[in-house]
Design an enzyme around this catalytic site. Structure first.
Site, PDB file in Angstrom:
ATOM      1  N   LYS A 162       0.866  -1.171   0.000  1.00 42.20           N
ATOM      2  CA  LYS A 162       0.000   0.000   0.000  1.00 42.20           C
ATOM      3  C   LYS A 162       0.908   1.228   0.000  1.00 42.20           C
ATOM      4  O   LYS A 162       1.645   1.464   0.962  1.00 42.20           O
ATOM      5  CB  LYS A 162      -0.887  -0.014   1.245  1.00 42.20           C
ATOM      6  CG  LYS A 162      -1.842   1.142   1.291  1.00 42.20           C
ATOM      7  CD  LYS A 162      -2.811   1.009   2.449  1.00 42.20           C
ATOM      8  CE  LYS A 162      -3.643   2.267   2.522  1.00 42.20           C
ATOM      9  NZ  LYS A 162      -3.606   2.896   3.845  1.00 42.20           N
ATOM     10  N   ALA A 179      -9.732   5.706   4.537  1.00 40.64           N
ATOM     11  CA  ALA A 179      -9.583   6.870   5.419  1.00 40.64           C
ATOM     12  C   ALA A 179     -10.850   7.709   5.543  1.00 40.64           C
ATOM     13  O   ALA A 179     -11.555   7.940   4.572  1.00 40.64           O
ATOM     14  CB  ALA A 179      -8.444   7.784   4.981  1.00 40.64           C
ATOM     15  N   ASN A 218      -9.611   2.071  10.003  1.00 43.53           N
ATOM     16  CA  ASN A 218      -8.691   1.912  11.136  1.00 43.53           C
ATOM     17  C   ASN A 218      -9.173   2.702  12.343  1.00 43.53           C
ATOM     18  O   ASN A 218      -9.689   2.129  13.298  1.00 43.53           O
ATOM     19  CB  ASN A 218      -7.265   2.336  10.734  1.00 43.53           C
ATOM     20  CG  ASN A 218      -6.246   2.067  11.840  1.00 43.53           C
ATOM     21  OD1 ASN A 218      -6.565   1.568  12.903  1.00 43.53           O
ATOM     22  ND2 ASN A 218      -4.999   2.387  11.592  1.00 43.53           N
TER      23      ASN A 218
END
Lengths: 356, 259
Positions: free
Chosen positions: B98, B185, B207
């Protein structure tokens, strides 16, 4: 009289910050803590990157009235040899430390740039991250430090009040307010990735200093868009020389300042050292602080020898071991992180192959 | 079966987990398990083979059914990201990388120029490149052209919890892309993951919303369910949104009249 740059004195975007600092009601502190906690958690999660300082030398050419290492103190002077640096680093690694801050006093004939550069190279051989808190340098010197593996520097203005600054820095190169003020810019220009700013609370009016510190950070953010900014909150501790703070900052005010910075600068790393006592450090860890020192020694060397009989630069308030401190963090559901950097990212920032 | 296909790799889960920001490795592992994720990303800077209790890579690599996707978080140039990708592949053996290049450590926005360059080099070296990008439809196509395995546009800034603030741009990327589009995100709530999937994203990466929750495993399970629900809704075909009333008398009955 020092002529201050406009960006340090004329900036209205800190009105909200000023309001938070001037309001002293307990209710407002609670409200700020809740907001700061939520912002910190969202942006930084539940982890705490840790570092430890290594004092390379206590030689100094300056006469800071508040410092235990000022050149008129009777403190015995010494510097670590290359061999001693290696041994200290090995002892620090035994404690789990992988992120090191190297410190010296102001530049002297005994401890100058070459000595520091060599220390950075030695540290970078085995530490994951190396940062420096030493004397102001030139752009070229910073570039060489970055090449050697230094990724960040810390340079506190101590106080932004030019009159207090003049009075407190009695002699030596540190007397030059503007040269020191422009040091973070030279470091970023030289490719250092992160600059750490701060004032030494207790030296001057804390609200004025905090506002100017904020303006300094914002100026750097806007001017050097690649630059990492961190802000520390050292508070004057009892030192050799017995200097009494002219503007004492109590726990409530220091907490307010830290919380206000988190709210005003949601993405900036905020640092707290072992100058502060355990309860304050543990409490602020969950609320705003995102980088902390551990197991610190403020004497030259000190890790290998254990407790040193020498006097350090200042007294440490949190003398817990690395393991004790990590456990305290875990009890607050914060994970201590020893490695949060990768040496593959070392080298001057912004250097794109083919363009440099 | 409805699987996420990344080059030759097939995954039944469309939820990808980030592994930083958790209060302990144990809680992170519990969350990964509860999420049903088969693909997780871990930053090279959190690989710590010298100090195993500080290491995120080791425990994840031992988890059955998990494919690791190392990330280059911390890199600020293409050169640094390429170097990090090489080290990551050597340490993890994973073909995935990534690519995260954020030259500004405060807002962590990805650098499109450096990302493009790193992706081009790494794809030519055989990596399965998963670039983290701003929601730029042209950049997404450029990355597809150089052989990326997917594109990972941000829903909103990392850790901002602003959800799909970039929805309008994301929908163009999804419409035009021939490779999987993974929203990465900014997601705060499971409903936002569901919405991203309903829009036609191939997967979502989460996350902060899980790690910062009071109960990460439970939040991870909620994201798992929401991701599934959103995907199923997308496959079933959402009813068209309409703000116009349908006239009871046809408005176009005059068409075809003789005179």
């Amino acid at each position: 009289m020092t002529l201050l740059p406009d960006w340090l004195t004329h900036n209205n975007d800190c009105r909200e910050l000023e309001a938070m600092l001037r309001n002293r009601s307990p209710e407002s502190l609670e409200t700020m803590a809740a907001r700061s906690r939520a912002m910190t958690l969202r942006r930084f999660g539940r982890t705490m990157p840790l570092y430890a300082p290594l004092y390379l030398s206590n030689y100094c050419s300056s006469g800071c009235a508040y410092c235990g290492f000022a050149s008129d103190r009777t403190t015995p002077r010494r510097k670590l040899s290359e061999e001693e640096i290696r041994r200290e680093i090995a002892a620090m690694k035994q404690l789990g430390i992988q992120d090191i801050l190297l410190l010296t006093g102001e530049r002297t004939a005994t401890v100058g740039f070459e000595y520091l550069q060599r220390a950075v190279e030695i540290a970078a051989e085995s530490m994951q991250r190396v940062t420096v808190e030493a004397f102001p340098m030139s752009v070229e010197e910073y570039r060489e430090l970055a090449m050697g593996g230094c990724t960040g520097i810390t340079i506190y203005q101590e106080t932004y009040d030019p009159l207090q600054y003049e009075a407190l820095h009695r002699w030596g190169p540190k007397k030059d307010y503007l040269y020191r003020l422009e040091t973070p810019e030279r470091a970023l220009e030289g490719g250092i990735k992160t600059v750490g700013l701060g004032v030494l609370f207790g030296l001057s009016d804390p609200v004025t200093d905090a506002l100017m510190l904020y303006r300094h950070a914002r100026h750097l953010e806007k001017t050097y868009w690649r630059g990492g900014i961190s802000v520390s909150f050292p508070r004057l501790r009892p030192q050799t020389g017995g200097y009494e703070p002219t503007y004492p900052v109590d726990d409530h005010l220091l907490a307010r300042i830290i919380l206000a910075f988190r709210i005003a600068m949601p993405d900036v790393e905020l640092v707290l050292s072992t100058r502060e006592k355990p309860s304050f450090r543990d409490g602020m860890a969950g609320l705003a602080i995102t980088r902390m020192s551990i197991a610190s020694r403020t004497t030259v060397g000190g890790y290998r020898e254990g407790e040193s009989p020498e006097e350090g630069q200042f007294e440490i308030s949190d003398s817990r071991t690395a393991e004790e401190f990590c456990q305290a963090l875990r009890n607050r559901r914060i994970e201590p992180v020893f490695k949060n950097w990768e040496p593959a990212y070392n080298g001057p920032s912004g250097e794109i192959p083919g363009c440099s | 079966m409805d699987h996420l296909q990344l080059a030759a790799h097939t995954f039944s889960s469309r939820l990808i987990l980030g592994t930083g920001k958790f209060s302990s490795a144990a809680l992170m592992l519990e969350a990964v398990k509860a999420s049903g994720a088969q693909l997780v990303t871990v930053a090279l800077r959190r690989f710590n083979r010298e100090q195993l209790e500080d290491d995120l890579f080791g425990p994840l690599s031992e988890m059955p059914g998990i494919t690791l996707m190392p990330n280059t978080s911390g890199a600020s140039t293409a050169a640094e990201a390429i170097k990090a990708a090489h080290i990551s592949r050597e340490l993890s053996g994973s073909p995935f990388i990534k690519v995260e290049i954020h030259p500004n450590p405060q807002h962590l926005m990805p650098d499109p120029i450096e990302t493009m360059e790193a992706a081009r080099v790494l794809a030519s070296e055989g990596f399965l490149v998963m670039p983290y990008i701003s929601p730029d439809p042209v950049l997404a196509k450029r990355l597809e052209d150089v052989g990326c395995a997917s594109v990972m546009p941000l829903g909103s800034a990392i850790g901002s919890g602003q959800g799909l603030a970039s929805a309008a741009m994301l929908s163009i990327i999804i419409r035009e892309s021939s490779i999987p589009v993974i929203v990465d995100a900014g997601l705060r709530a499971p409903s936002e993951a569901a919405r991203a999937m309903e829009m036609g994203c191939s997967a979502v990466l989460v996350n902060s919303a899980i790690a910062a929750s009071d109960n990460p495993a439970e939040m991870a399970a909620a994201f798992r369910d929401a991701t599934d629900a959103g995907r199923r809704a997308f496959k079933a075909g959402l009813m068209r949104e309409s703000s116009e009333a349908v006239a009871t008398s046809p408005l176009t009955s005059f068409l075809g009249e003789q005179s």
